[in-house]
Motif scaffolding. Sequence first.
Motif, mmCIF file in Angstrom:
data_model
loop_
_atom_site.group_PDB
_atom_site.id
_atom_site.type_symbol
_atom_site.label_atom_id
_atom_site.label_comp_id
_atom_site.label_asym_id
_atom_site.label_seq_id
_atom_site.Cartn_x
_atom_site.Cartn_y
_atom_site.Cartn_z
ATOM 1 N N VAL A 167 16.542 8.908 -16.603
ATOM 2 C CA VAL A 167 17.613 8.451 -15.648
ATOM 3 C C VAL A 167 18.605 9.702 -15.585
ATOM 4 O O VAL A 167 19.358 10.174 -16.733
ATOM 5 N N GLU A 170 23.177 7.424 -11.288
ATOM 6 C CA GLU A 170 23.164 6.078 -10.707
ATOM 7 C C GLU A 170 24.051 6.176 -9.696
ATOM 8 O O GLU A 170 25.059 6.824 -9.389
ATOM 9 N N SER A 172 26.073 2.774 -7.226
ATOM 10 C CA SER A 172 26.454 1.479 -7.198
ATOM 11 C C SER A 172 26.831 0.975 -5.700
ATOM 12 O O SER A 172 27.795 1.686 -5.187
ATOM 13 N N ARG A 264 23.001 -1.865 -8.688
ATOM 14 C CA ARG A 264 22.875 -0.709 -9.396
ATOM 15 C C ARG A 264 21.323 0.144 -9.164
ATOM 16 O O ARG A 264 20.491 -0.660 -9.188
ATOM 17 N N ALA A 266 19.273 3.460 -9.959
ATOM 18 C CA ALA A 266 19.040 4.680 -10.845
ATOM 19 C C ALA A 266 18.218 5.827 -10.197
ATOM 20 O O ALA A 266 17.274 5.651 -9.527
ATOM 21 N N ASP A 332 22.485 -0.496 -22.680
ATOM 22 C CA ASP A 332 23.378 0.626 -22.186
ATOM 23 C C ASP A 332 24.541 0.770 -23.156
ATOM 24 O O ASP A 332 25.060 -0.193 -23.467
ATOM 25 N N TYR A 362 23.802 9.611 -18.269
ATOM 26 C CA TYR A 362 24.274 10.078 -16.835
ATOM 27 C C TYR A 362 25.511 9.691 -16.551
ATOM 28 O O TYR A 362 26.060 8.587 -17.247
#
Length: 366
Positions: A167, A170, A172, A264, A266, A332, A362
Amino acid sequence: MSTTPQASPALADLRVQIDSLDHQLLQLVNQRARVAEQVGELKKREGTPFFRPDRVAQVIEKIQGANPGPLKNAHVAAIWREIMSACLALESPQRVAVLGPEGTFCEQAAIEYFGGAADLMYCNSFDEVFHATAAGSAQYGVVGVENSNEGVVTRSLDMFLHTPCHVVGEVSLLIRHNLLRSVNSAEGIEAVLAHPQALAQCHAWLAKHLPHAERRPVSSNAEGARLAATNPAWAGISSERAAQQYGLHVVAHAIQDDAYNRTRFAIICLPHTLATPAPTGRDCTSLIISVPNRPGAVHDLLVPLKKHGVSMTRFESRPARTGQWEYYFYIDLEGHPAEANVAAALAELQQLCAFYKLLGTYPVAA
């Protein structure tokens, strides 16, 4: 017989000014594009990545800092992202795998991240997105990972376990679900077609307003909209973008049960396509781990994090499917491995694990 009203002299003069400014803007944007082409040639010779999300962020931040108005910074960011996306397409078009068909929120997330000039590859499932990205058919992929109401997208978590992709970013998105239909009425709907998560996110509304309609799960909300366009007795749950794409009426707006409904997504790629982004000060580190099946093993995972002051923002478990009641944990953490305390916590954590995989580090989405 109607005639087009004549503009006043003052308005006509302003339009001439705008036309002149548009011409100047076009010349400058094409001048920027020619420099971008030179950058692309240099990157080819040096073997450096064409798409650099950190560079995009830096340019936008710098432009916003110099913005005197009246344009809002959010609009300036949108304009520059599209300019950079178009220039990047001249350097090297970025092929991005997304959940299709056209009109999905996944597509919207990809456009928000890569810009409208990205070469989108539409897939039938998130599995296909992972496979296309891992095989190199697409340089990047976009997959849903978590919804604020329904929790994690379990299939994505399972696929992360077996993919070589990591990843690197991201997005959102604030999700607004709309009831779409080929006729402009909610009467006589026999079936509602949507992704299972969307059906769950609109459960209360559907139970109240369409209690007798069949709820039919399909591969994506856009696919539900596409199918709804083929039968007037069917309705889809999807975005206004999908309504425009398939020529449907929005017969009910924002039918999700929770007004604050975010998903979210990725951004994934192979490590050689883009390495781990540099620290930004607002980063997330994602892991998959498992621990020996013994008393206190899960508790022990928290000790290195507490010891080094690293915050955990997500902790999910998925069965390991070994038949031994073992689990994989998806975690996370706040921070970047380049930070000393995060690096120390990860090193100690790895020593406790029977399985350890760093999914990626990230920048956190705004």
